[in-house]
Design a protein around this motif. Structure first.
Motif, PDB file in Angstrom:
ATOM      1  N   SER B 350       0.838  -1.203   0.000  1.00 59.40           N
ATOM      2  CA  SER B 350       0.000   0.000   0.000  1.00 59.40           C
ATOM      3  C   SER B 350       0.870   1.249   0.000  1.00 59.40           C
ATOM      4  CB  SER B 350      -0.888   0.026   1.241  1.00 59.40           C
ATOM      5  OG  SER B 350      -1.477  -1.206   1.440  1.00 59.40           O
ATOM      6  N   MET B 351       1.947   1.195   0.837  1.00 57.21           N
ATOM      7  CA  MET B 351       2.828   2.356   0.890  1.00 57.21           C
ATOM      8  C   MET B 351       3.499   2.590  -0.462  1.00 57.21           C
ATOM      9  SD  MET B 351       4.416   1.847   4.638  1.00 57.21           S
ATOM     10  CE  MET B 351       5.511   3.243   4.668  1.00 57.21           C
ATOM     11  N   PHE B 352       3.842   1.484  -1.087  1.00 57.89           N
ATOM     12  CA  PHE B 352       4.465   1.553  -2.417  1.00 57.89           C
ATOM     13  C   PHE B 352       3.497   2.183  -3.424  1.00 57.89           C
ATOM     14  CE2 PHE B 352       5.790  -0.681  -6.378  1.00 57.89           C
ATOM     15  CZ  PHE B 352       7.070  -0.164  -6.442  1.00 57.89           C
ATOM     16  N   LEU B 353       2.243   1.694  -3.352  1.00 54.26           N
ATOM     17  CA  LEU B 353       1.209   2.224  -4.247  1.00 54.26           C
ATOM     18  C   LEU B 353       0.970   3.706  -3.967  1.00 54.26           C
ATOM     19  CD1 LEU B 353      -1.666  -0.396  -4.510  1.00 54.26           C
ATOM     20  CD2 LEU B 353      -0.087   0.351  -6.287  1.00 54.26           C
ATOM     21  N   TYR B 354       0.918   4.058  -2.691  1.00 56.48           N
ATOM     22  CA  TYR B 354       0.654   5.438  -2.304  1.00 56.48           C
ATOM     23  C   TYR B 354       1.760   6.338  -2.822  1.00 56.48           C
ATOM     24  CZ  TYR B 354      -0.270   9.524   0.581  1.00 56.48           C
ATOM     25  OH  TYR B 354      -0.514  10.798   1.004  1.00 56.48           O
ATOM     26  N   ILE B 356       3.534   5.942  -5.432  1.00 60.51           N
ATOM     27  CA  ILE B 356       3.414   6.132  -6.883  1.00 60.51           C
ATOM     28  C   ILE B 356       2.189   6.972  -7.214  1.00 60.51           C
ATOM     29  CG2 ILE B 356       3.049   4.932  -9.080  1.00 60.51           C
ATOM     30  CD1 ILE B 356       4.622   2.588  -7.886  1.00 60.51           C
ATOM     31  N   PHE B 357       1.064   6.608  -6.606  1.00 66.09           N
ATOM     32  CA  PHE B 357      -0.190   7.257  -6.983  1.00 66.09           C
ATOM     33  C   PHE B 357      -0.663   8.265  -5.942  1.00 66.09           C
ATOM     34  CE2 PHE B 357      -0.209   3.029  -8.983  1.00 66.09           C
ATOM     35  CZ  PHE B 357      -0.241   3.424 -10.313  1.00 66.09           C
ATOM     36  N   LYS B 358       0.311   8.852  -5.228  1.00 70.40           N
ATOM     37  CA  LYS B 358      -0.004   9.771  -4.143  1.00 70.40           C
ATOM     38  C   LYS B 358      -0.916  10.909  -4.619  1.00 70.40           C
ATOM     39  CE  LYS B 358       3.528  12.190  -2.844  1.00 70.40           C
ATOM     40  NZ  LYS B 358       4.829  12.514  -2.233  1.00 70.40           N
ATOM     41  N   VAL B 359      -0.465  11.510  -5.732  1.00 64.88           N
ATOM     42  CA  VAL B 359      -1.186  12.673  -6.254  1.00 64.88           C
ATOM     43  C   VAL B 359      -2.610  12.301  -6.627  1.00 64.88           C
ATOM     44  CG1 VAL B 359      -1.231  14.330  -8.169  1.00 64.88           C
ATOM     45  CG2 VAL B 359       0.946  13.741  -7.054  1.00 64.88           C
ATOM     46  N   GLU B 360      -2.738  11.212  -7.359  1.00 64.04           N
ATOM     47  CA  GLU B 360      -4.063  10.769  -7.816  1.00 64.04           C
ATOM     48  C   GLU B 360      -4.979  10.456  -6.640  1.00 64.04           C
ATOM     49  OE1 GLU B 360      -1.387  10.161  -9.481  1.00 64.04           O
ATOM     50  OE2 GLU B 360      -2.000  11.117 -11.360  1.00 64.04           O
ATOM     51  N   ILE B 361      -4.380   9.787  -5.641  1.00 63.85           N
ATOM     52  CA  ILE B 361      -5.183   9.364  -4.490  1.00 63.85           C
ATOM     53  C   ILE B 361      -5.696  10.586  -3.729  1.00 63.85           C
ATOM     54  CG2 ILE B 361      -5.075   8.218  -2.243  1.00 63.85           C
ATOM     55  CD1 ILE B 361      -3.057   6.251  -3.630  1.00 63.85           C
ATOM     56  N   VAL B 362      -4.784  11.552  -3.517  1.00 70.39           N
ATOM     57  CA  VAL B 362      -5.186  12.740  -2.755  1.00 70.39           C
ATOM     58  C   VAL B 362      -6.261  13.524  -3.507  1.00 70.39           C
ATOM     59  CG1 VAL B 362      -4.375  14.974  -1.903  1.00 70.39           C
ATOM     60  CG2 VAL B 362      -3.069  12.925  -1.435  1.00 70.39           C
ATOM     61  N   LEU B 363      -6.064  13.659  -4.817  1.00 63.40           N
ATOM     62  CA  LEU B 363      -7.042  14.402  -5.610  1.00 63.40           C
ATOM     63  C   LEU B 363      -8.391  13.697  -5.628  1.00 63.40           C
ATOM     64  CD1 LEU B 363      -4.873  15.663  -8.608  1.00 63.40           C
ATOM     65  CD2 LEU B 363      -5.550  16.901  -6.539  1.00 63.40           C
ATOM     66  N   LEU B 364      -8.348  12.412  -5.779  1.00 61.94           N
ATOM     67  CA  LEU B 364      -9.584  11.633  -5.796  1.00 61.94           C
ATOM     68  C   LEU B 364     -10.302  11.769  -4.461  1.00 61.94           C
ATOM     69  CD1 LEU B 364     -11.042   9.489  -7.645  1.00 61.94           C
ATOM     70  CD2 LEU B 364     -10.013   7.775  -6.135  1.00 61.94           C
ATOM     71  N   TYR B 365      -9.500  11.753  -3.413  1.00 61.26           N
ATOM     72  CA  TYR B 365     -10.061  11.877  -2.071  1.00 61.26           C
ATOM     73  C   TYR B 365     -10.731  13.223  -1.888  1.00 61.26           C
ATOM     74  CZ  TYR B 365     -10.046  12.153   3.049  1.00 61.26           C
ATOM     75  OH  TYR B 365     -10.392  12.289   4.347  1.00 61.26           O
ATOM     76  N   ARG B 366     -10.032  14.265  -2.359  1.00 59.68           N
ATOM     77  CA  ARG B 366     -10.603  15.616  -2.235  1.00 59.68           C
ATOM     78  C   ARG B 366     -11.892  15.732  -3.029  1.00 59.68           C
ATOM     79  NH1 ARG B 366      -5.353  19.363  -3.326  1.00 59.68           N
ATOM     80  NH2 ARG B 366      -4.216  18.832  -1.421  1.00 59.68           N
ATOM     81  N   ASP B 367     -11.873  15.157  -4.242  1.00 58.32           N
ATOM     82  CA  ASP B 367     -13.062  15.248  -5.090  1.00 58.32           C
ATOM     83  C   ASP B 367     -14.246  14.540  -4.446  1.00 58.32           C
ATOM     84  OD1 ASP B 367     -11.647  16.692  -6.843  1.00 58.32           O
ATOM     85  OD2 ASP B 367     -11.278  15.045  -8.269  1.00 58.32           O
ATOM     86  N   SER B 368     -13.954  13.352  -3.902  1.00 59.30           N
ATOM     87  CA  SER B 368     -15.078  12.564  -3.382  1.00 59.30           C
ATOM     88  C   SER B 368     -15.557  13.090  -2.028  1.00 59.30           C
ATOM     89  CB  SER B 368     -14.672  11.089  -3.273  1.00 59.30           C
ATOM     90  OG  SER B 368     -13.442  10.990  -2.592  1.00 59.30           O
ATOM     91  N   CYS B 369     -14.662  13.726  -1.282  1.00 62.05           N
ATOM     92  CA  CYS B 369     -15.076  14.206   0.036  1.00 62.05           C
ATOM     93  C   CYS B 369     -15.218  15.734   0.030  1.00 62.05           C
ATOM     94  CB  CYS B 369     -14.079  13.767   1.090  1.00 62.05           C
ATOM     95  SG  CYS B 369     -13.831  12.000   1.118  1.00 62.05           S
TER      96      CYS B 369
END
Lengths: 175, 561
Positions: B350-354, B356-369
């Motif tokens: 998960s840390m490895f994925l995070y 790599i995809f840190k930016v995408e995850i944070v943006l997706l999180y912001r969009d959804s929340c």
């Protein structure tokens, strides 16, 4: 076809069962600490015999040799033994009274003693081998060894000193 | 008068008979055997009572007292019975009576006198049996000679014979007083030994002999016992299960085998039995293969504490092997270990994925929340970012950064993403005090975006402008607002840059612009913009502060002029 396969399986099971019972019935003989008779004589050739219900060590001439007492021994630990005479019905015990230590013959069955460790303590001797001879130290009276006197026909006793007149080394041979 | 005499006689007889009957009689089992013509002494068994007692010897009828005359052939001297010398007719029973003031003890003793045969120096009836083990040295003893010792405990010289031939003191035999020491004992040393002393008594010398039948107990050379199986090992055993431990070994006759556990015989433990099986060896009948089996009916937890030892011993040595028991690693423990490992793997992955995809995850999180940020963002700030950019005063050289700052940046961040930016030169009002405006608006901003252009420009854009200094002061010292560095062109050498910029680059890194300045409607979905959005605070409202592109254009145009 199916019947054939299941029959073969059944046959193998039966054979395995038979083989198993075969291995279990091998003639294994049950072992216990056995009572064994030993001949004991000190390094000055004195043998043990009873005189007035006392165990003494001396020289037995021709017609008297049948009076020799053999020692019955039971190992209760790798180096701890019980010693008795008369087929294990009279056992050698170390009895302390005050400062004196005495060797006593007690009418107990040697094989019964093996069952109760606390009760058997005064009957227990630590057997140590040194070359062709053995010594027997009382477990209940540490430092006290089974001994004979240099003079013949004296009682077998226990001694905690080493002098020329005291013999603590014995030949001890299986019958 | 007569009656009185008879009465006295009766009393005497009565007392004497009483006296005789009073004595307790025992028969001694020990028989004394003496050769004829030899001197010998019987001292009886040890005293029954204390010293103030009286010892007397009687003949075979038990009444005839033995003479106390030392010249008599058979007599009593010093409480002992002497035969000086013995004769065949002396054979028979003798009585030893010991008396004190209260007790009497009468011992019946058998004495046998043997006839001597010429040429034979021993007789089975008179022999003492003595035994020695083959191997090292040992003593044979000439018994019952101590009566013949003198005052200084010295014996007359003892002569030794083997099978009637005299033995000379040599390296093999060594006579010490009554003892004969034999070195290096072998089977050949077996035989009939005779010891002889000559003893002077009442002016005459008499022979005294003892004969000894020496037997040598052979101890054949033994081989070291060998344990075939098992080797020392540890085995996993279920608690409560039944267990067979087999010790397979080759042994010779009388080799001793046993099992120990915790220093004691294992078969003494409850629920443990010991049995053995012998398999004769067809090639060598002296050697058998034995299997010693220990059956543990129910394995207990204490059995795990000490190993079970199989011992085989004989005169040559000891062989031993151990079997230690261990509880099996249980399934639940296996699952627990497996669970931990997989958890660790999942976390790492998960840390490895995070990463790599840190930016995408944070943006997706912001969009959804999104709705939640609306509340959180009420921090008193007006702008999402203050844009600090190089200001060129020379004609034409401002192209890239101005397009980026006045056109692309507002288009994407304000129009598409809904951020509110403060751009000096766009958002300030004419006539305002520049320093005041900068200072206030930086404080009202959540981020500081610094736009860097290529070093080819001779313009040291962040030289010493007051805007830059205030911004840096606010960002680094006072408010600690977050800084986003954007490189419009690749800057190879930061040497000309101020220390603060170098520090920021080292700490936060820079975001490299990758895009087309001429693009009409740049997309917020490119990697560059996603990265910028990641560093920007979460947007409060989508497209809430849209500006007219014409306004931007006018600003650009005015700048160009």
């Amino acid at each position: 076809m199916d019947l054939c396969v299941s029959l073969r399986g059944l046959l193998i099971t039966v054979l395995l069962f038979l083989f198993h019972s075969e291995t279990m019935s091998l003639p294994f003989e049950k072992m216990t600490s056995k009572k064994q008779a030993y001949r004991i004589w000190d390094i000055y050739q004195k043998t043990f015999y009873l005189r007035n219900n006392q165990l003494v060590a001396g020289y037995l001439q021709g017609p008297n040799t049948n009076l020799e007492e053999k020692i019955d021994m039971v190992s209760i630990e790798p180096h701890s033994v019980l010693l008795g005479i008369h087929d294990g019905s009279l056992c050698l015990a170390c009895v302390k009274s005050g400062d004196t230590v005495q060797l006593q013959l007690e009418a107990v069955n040697i094989t019964d003693l093996d069952k109760d460790r606390n009760e058997s303590k005064r009957f227990t001797f630590i057997k140590s081998e040194n070359g062709s001879t053995c010594s027997f130290e009382s477990a209940a009276c540490p430092g006290w060894f089974l001994c004979t006197q240099a003079d013949p026909d004296r009682p077998v006793s226990l001694s905690n000193t080493q002098t020329e007149a005291i013999i603590t080394k014995f030949y001890f041979q299986k019958e | 008068m007569m009656t009185l005499f008879w009465f006295a006689c009766f009393i005497v007889l009565f007392i004497s008979s009483l006296e005789a009957d009073d004595c307790v009689e025992f028969e001694d089992e020990i028989v004394l055997v003496i050769f004829e013509d030899e001197l010998d002494v019987h001292h009886g068994s040890s005293r029954k009572f204390g010293p103030p007692s009286n010892i007397s010897w009687y003949g075979s009828d038990g009444k005839t007292a033995i003479s106390m005359d030392r010249n008599s052939r058979v007599h009593q001297h010093r409480e002992m019975l002497w035969f000086v010398p013995a004769a065949i007719e002396d054979s028979g029973y003798y009585y030893l009576v010991e008396r004190n003031s209260t007790h009497c003890h009468k011992q019946k003793i058998k004495i046998e006198i043997l006839k001597k045969h010429p040429g034979r120096c021993y007789d089975v009836l008179s022999e003492y049996e003595q035994k020695l083990l083959s191997g090292p040295g040992g003593f044979i003893v000439c018994p019952h000679l101590n009566i013949f010792e003198d005052k200084n405990n010295n014996l007359p010289k003892v002569q030794w014979y083997k099978d009637c031939k005299p033995l000379l003191n040599n390296t093999k035999f060594n006579g010490l007083k009554a003892n004969l020491y034999l070195r290096n004992i072998q089977k050949e040393d077996e035989g009939h030994y005779t010891c002889l002393i000559s003893y002077g008594y009442m002016g005459k010398h008499y022979n005294i002999t003892r004969s000894i039948h020496l037997r040598i107990i052979g101890r054949e050379k033994k081989k070291m016992p060998v344990i075939l199986t098992p080797e020392n090992r540890t085995m996993e055993v279920e608690l409560g299960s039944q267990l067979l431990l087999d010790c397979n070994f080759t042994a010779q006759k009388n080799d001793l085998q046993y099992w120990t556990w915790n220093g004691s015989f294992a078969h003494k433990e409850p629920n443990i039995t010991w049995s053995e099986l012998s398999v004769p060896n067809l090639n060598d009948m002296n050697i058998v293969t034995r299997v010693s089996r220990l059956v543990i009916l129910k394995v207990e937890s204490r059995h795990y504490l000490y190993p079970f030892l199989c011992w085989v011993t004989n005169e040559a040595g000891i062989a031993t092997t151990y079997i230690a028991l261990r509880p099996p690693v249980s399934d639940s423990r296996m699952y627990l270990i497996g669970g931990f490992i997989s958890l660790a793997l999942v976390v790492t992955f998960s840390m490895f994925l995070y990463k790599i995809f840190k930016v995408e995850i944070v943006l997706l999180y912001r969009d959804s929340c999104h709705p939640y940020f609306l509340k959180k963002a009420l921090d008193g700030k007006v702008y999402d970012a203050y844009i600090l950019y190089p200001k060129y005063f020379e004609e034409g050289s401002s192209y890239i950064s101005d397009i980026f700052v006045f056109k692309i940046l507002p288009e994407v961040l304000e129009n598409q993403c809904g951020y509110n930016l403060f751009i000096y030169g766009r958002d300030d009002l004419v006539g305002e005090d520049a320093i005041m405006v900068i200072n206030e608006n930086i404080r009202k901003s959540r981020r500081l975006i610094i736009v860097l252009t290529g070093e080819h420009s001779s313009y040291n854009w962040l030289g010493n402008t007051s805007e830059q200094q205030i911004a840096m002061y606010n960002a680094l010292v006072q408010d600690g607002i977050k800084i986003i560095l954007i490189e419009l062109e690749k800057i190879k050498n930061y040497g000309n840059m101020p220390e603060s910029i170098k520090y920021l680059k080292q700490k936060h890194g820079v975001i490299q612009w990758k895009g087309d300045f001429m693009e009409e409607v740049p997309s917020a979905k490119t990697k560059f913009w996603r990265c910028i959005r990641y560093h920007m605070p979460a947007q409060r409202q989508q497209s809430s502060f849209t500006r007219e592109p014409s306004v931007l254009d006018s600003v650009l145009n005015s700048k160009k002029k």
